[in-house]
Design a protein around this motif. Structure first.
Motif, PDB file in Angstrom:
ATOM      1  N   GLY A 232     -17.153 -28.106  11.208  1.00  0.00           N
ATOM      2  CA  GLY A 232     -18.471 -27.932  10.607  1.00  0.00           C
ATOM      3  C   GLY A 232     -18.416 -27.203   9.280  1.00  0.00           C
ATOM      4  N   ARG A 233     -17.609 -26.140   9.211  1.00  0.00           N
ATOM      5  CA  ARG A 233     -17.486 -25.396   7.953  1.00  0.00           C
ATOM      6  C   ARG A 233     -16.840 -26.247   6.865  1.00  0.00           C
ATOM      7  N   THR A 234     -15.846 -27.038   7.241  1.00  0.00           N
ATOM      8  CA  THR A 234     -15.204 -27.925   6.263  1.00  0.00           C
ATOM      9  C   THR A 234     -16.180 -28.963   5.740  1.00  0.00           C
ATOM     10  N   LEU A 235     -16.972 -29.525   6.634  1.00  0.00           N
ATOM     11  CA  LEU A 235     -17.946 -30.534   6.210  1.00  0.00           C
ATOM     12  C   LEU A 235     -19.000 -29.938   5.288  1.00  0.00           C
ATOM     13  N   ALA A 236     -19.388 -28.695   5.543  1.00  0.00           N
ATOM     14  CA  ALA A 236     -20.350 -28.039   4.658  1.00  0.00           C
ATOM     15  C   ALA A 236     -19.783 -27.898   3.252  1.00  0.00           C
ATOM     16  N   GLY A 237     -18.515 -27.556   3.158  1.00  0.00           N
ATOM     17  CA  GLY A 237     -17.883 -27.470   1.851  1.00  0.00           C
ATOM     18  C   GLY A 237     -17.787 -28.813   1.169  1.00  0.00           C
ATOM     19  N   LEU A 238     -17.513 -29.860   1.942  1.00  0.00           N
ATOM     20  CA  LEU A 238     -17.420 -31.200   1.371  1.00  0.00           C
ATOM     21  C   LEU A 238     -18.774 -31.694   0.873  1.00  0.00           C
ATOM     22  N   VAL A 239     -19.843 -31.257   1.507  1.00  0.00           N
ATOM     23  CA  VAL A 239     -21.179 -31.623   1.023  1.00  0.00           C
ATOM     24  C   VAL A 239     -21.376 -31.119  -0.404  1.00  0.00           C
ATOM     25  N   ALA A 240     -20.951 -29.887  -0.655  1.00  0.00           N
ATOM     26  CA  ALA A 240     -21.086 -29.339  -2.006  1.00  0.00           C
ATOM     27  C   ALA A 240     -20.210 -30.089  -3.002  1.00  0.00           C
ATOM     28  N   LEU A 241     -19.076 -30.596  -2.555  1.00  0.00           N
ATOM     29  CA  LEU A 241     -18.172 -31.326  -3.439  1.00  0.00           C
ATOM     30  C   LEU A 241     -18.643 -32.750  -3.704  1.00  0.00           C
ATOM     31  N   LEU A 242     -19.091 -33.441  -2.650  1.00  0.00           N
ATOM     32  CA  LEU A 242     -19.369 -34.873  -2.739  1.00  0.00           C
ATOM     33  C   LEU A 242     -20.844 -35.216  -2.895  1.00  0.00           C
ATOM     34  N   ASP A 243     -21.732 -34.285  -2.529  1.00  0.00           N
ATOM     35  CA  ASP A 243     -23.175 -34.470  -2.663  1.00  0.00           C
ATOM     36  C   ASP A 243     -23.693 -35.721  -1.938  1.00  0.00           C
ATOM     37  N   PRO A 244     -23.352 -35.907  -0.657  1.00  0.00           N
ATOM     38  CA  PRO A 244     -23.872 -37.062   0.076  1.00  0.00           C
ATOM     39  C   PRO A 244     -25.321 -36.838   0.506  1.00  0.00           C
ATOM     40  N   ALA A 245     -25.999 -37.921   0.855  1.00  0.00           N
ATOM     41  CA  ALA A 245     -27.342 -37.802   1.416  1.00  0.00           C
ATOM     42  C   ALA A 245     -27.287 -37.442   2.893  1.00  0.00           C
ATOM     43  N   ALA A 246     -26.170 -37.785   3.556  1.00  0.00           N
ATOM     44  CA  ALA A 246     -26.019 -37.487   4.978  1.00  0.00           C
ATOM     45  C   ALA A 246     -24.543 -37.455   5.324  1.00  0.00           C
ATOM     46  N   VAL A 247     -24.222 -36.743   6.401  1.00  0.00           N
ATOM     47  CA  VAL A 247     -22.865 -36.688   6.946  1.00  0.00           C
ATOM     48  C   VAL A 247     -22.933 -37.192   8.381  1.00  0.00           C
ATOM     49  N   LEU A 248     -22.047 -38.111   8.728  1.00  0.00           N
ATOM     50  CA  LEU A 248     -22.026 -38.680  10.075  1.00  0.00           C
ATOM     51  C   LEU A 248     -20.702 -38.375  10.753  1.00  0.00           C
ATOM     52  N   LEU A 249     -20.763 -38.083  12.052  1.00  0.00           N
ATOM     53  CA  LEU A 249     -19.568 -37.933  12.871  1.00  0.00           C
ATOM     54  C   LEU A 249     -19.470 -39.121  13.815  1.00  0.00           C
ATOM     55  N   ALA A 250     -18.327 -39.797  13.781  1.00  0.00           N
ATOM     56  CA  ALA A 250     -18.063 -40.928  14.661  1.00  0.00           C
ATOM     57  C   ALA A 250     -16.799 -40.637  15.456  1.00  0.00           C
ATOM     58  N   GLY A 251     -16.486 -41.514  16.403  1.00  0.00           N
ATOM     59  CA  GLY A 251     -15.235 -41.398  17.133  1.00  0.00           C
ATOM     60  C   GLY A 251     -15.380 -40.782  18.504  1.00  0.00           C
ATOM     61  N   GLY A 252     -14.348 -40.976  19.318  1.00  0.00           N
ATOM     62  CA  GLY A 252     -14.402 -40.579  20.717  1.00  0.00           C
ATOM     63  C   GLY A 252     -14.492 -39.090  20.960  1.00  0.00           C
ATOM     64  N   ALA A 253     -13.985 -38.264  20.032  1.00  0.00           N
ATOM     65  CA  ALA A 253     -14.039 -36.813  20.220  1.00  0.00           C
ATOM     66  C   ALA A 253     -15.226 -36.169  19.513  1.00  0.00           C
ATOM     67  N   ALA A 254     -16.022 -36.971  18.828  1.00  0.00           N
ATOM     68  CA  ALA A 254     -17.122 -36.416  18.032  1.00  0.00           C
ATOM     69  C   ALA A 254     -18.149 -35.706  18.898  1.00  0.00           C
ATOM     70  N   GLY A 255     -18.462 -36.277  20.045  1.00  0.00           N
ATOM     71  CA  GLY A 255     -19.489 -35.692  20.894  1.00  0.00           C
ATOM     72  C   GLY A 255     -19.122 -34.295  21.363  1.00  0.00           C
ATOM     73  N   ALA A 256     -17.844 -34.068  21.671  1.00  0.00           N
ATOM     74  CA  ALA A 256     -17.419 -32.757  22.146  1.00  0.00           C
ATOM     75  C   ALA A 256     -17.500 -31.707  21.037  1.00  0.00           C
ATOM     76  N   LEU A 257     -17.175 -32.100  19.812  1.00  0.00           N
ATOM     77  CA  LEU A 257     -17.131 -31.144  18.706  1.00  0.00           C
ATOM     78  C   LEU A 257     -18.478 -30.951  18.017  1.00  0.00           C
ATOM     79  N   LEU A 258     -19.402 -31.882  18.217  1.00  0.00           N
ATOM     80  CA  LEU A 258     -20.641 -31.862  17.441  1.00  0.00           C
ATOM     81  C   LEU A 258     -21.477 -30.590  17.615  1.00  0.00           C
ATOM     82  N   PRO A 259     -21.686 -30.062  18.838  1.00  0.00           N
ATOM     83  CA  PRO A 259     -22.541 -28.861  18.946  1.00  0.00           C
ATOM     84  C   PRO A 259     -22.047 -27.691  18.105  1.00  0.00           C
TER      85      PRO A 259
END
Length: 301
Positions: A232-259
């Motif tokens: 989550g912290r890494t993705l927050a930093g990437l938002v500042a770098l890449l300026d996306p409109a949204a960030v999505l998590l996919a994949g089989g382990a995404a559900g466990a890590l998402l909260p």
């Protein structure tokens, strides 16, 4: 989106190959699926993919076939620049030309995570978000960046590969590239398994770690919480770098890590990007084939 005729999208992975007949609104009208004969080499993999696609082509238009495949793809040639051992010998394979020869029509190829991002941007959780960051959390870790709904390939076709970013807490955990301290080493299925083994001496799969965490195992819960927080912290930093409109998590382990990722993401997101959401992808196993068809429809190379 161009045209109103279905096209075929292919998903070539290390364990399975899927061909889908995809309609103009992104709906899967028909599909074929087979195990990927990875250990038999690239020719067998290509033959399987071509056979599945050929079964659907009579119902498709005359346009190109789209492919999302494991590995880094040269965006200009459709040749695999690099692939892991999940597809032995896949590096150097001219996927676009080889499938075009077998199918008798143009073939457009991209990495499978790029294709998943295209699918999600078109008819999934990223619909309406032309600027998108998608991270796929499975056995390993993959990423894709879309700008104006098109794949940001970078100079070598590998833009968006978040797996090898430095990650706190991963210093003793090995990434799939063989080095230590990378995000994939902690925030992936293999990372969960390695961290749990390091703490307990017990060897289990990443899926089992997630299941143990859900059942209340305190060590597994700590491993999952830590991995999700780092992600989550890494993705927050990437938002500042890449300026996306949204960030999505996919994949089989995404559900466990998402909260845990959601909590850390919200806490670390810079104020200027406070409205950028982090949410789960929606298309599941359909994403790559649907996105591959979108690649063909959009005429991207």
């Amino acid at each position: 989106m161009t045209g109103a005729t279905p096209l075929v999208g292919l998903d070539i992975g290390g364990t399975k190959t899927v061909a889908a007949l995809v309609g103009p609104a992104g709906e899967v009208l028909d599909h074929r699926r087979a195990p990927t004969p990875a250990q038999s080499g690239p020719v067998a993999v290509l033959d399987t993919a071509a056979r599945l696609a050929a079964e659907l082509l009579p119902a498709a238009g005359a346009g190109p076939v789209g492919v999302g495949t494991a590995g880094t793809v040269d965006p200009a040639t459709g040749v695999i620049r690099y692939a892991t051992d999940s597809l032995p010998g896949w590096s150097g394979t001219p996927v676009a030309d080889a499938l075009a020869d077998r199918l008798g029509r143009p073939v457009r190829v991209t990495n499978d995570v790029n294709a998943a991002a295209l699918g999600e941007c078109w008819v999934g959780a990223g619909r309406g978000s032309g600027h998108l960051l998608l991270v796929a959390v499975g056995t390993g870790l993959g990423g894709a960046v879309l700008r104006d709904g098109r794949i940001e390939t970078g100079a070598r076709g590998a833009a968006g590969e978040v797996a090898h970013l430095p990650a706190p807490g991963a210093e003793r955990l090995r990434c799939g590239c063989g080095r230590y301290g990378h995000l994939e080493g902690i925030a992936s299925g293999s990372g969960l398994a390695a961290a749990y083994t390091a703490e307990t001496g017990v060897r289990v799969s990443g899926r089992a770690v997630a299941e143990r965490a859900a059942a209340g195992d305190p060590v597994a819960s700590q491993v999952v919480e830590r991995a999700g927080g780092v992600l989550g912290r890494t993705l927050a930093g990437l938002v500042a770098l890449l300026d996306p409109a949204a960030v999505l998590l996919a994949g089989g382990a995404a559900g466990a890590l998402l909260p845990a990722a959601l909590t850390a993401f919200a806490a670390d997101l810079p104020p200027a990007w406070a409205e950028v959401p982090l949410r789960p992808a929606a298309l599941g196993e359909r994403a790559v084939a649907v996105g591959a068809a979108r690649l063909a429809m959009a005429g991207q190379a």
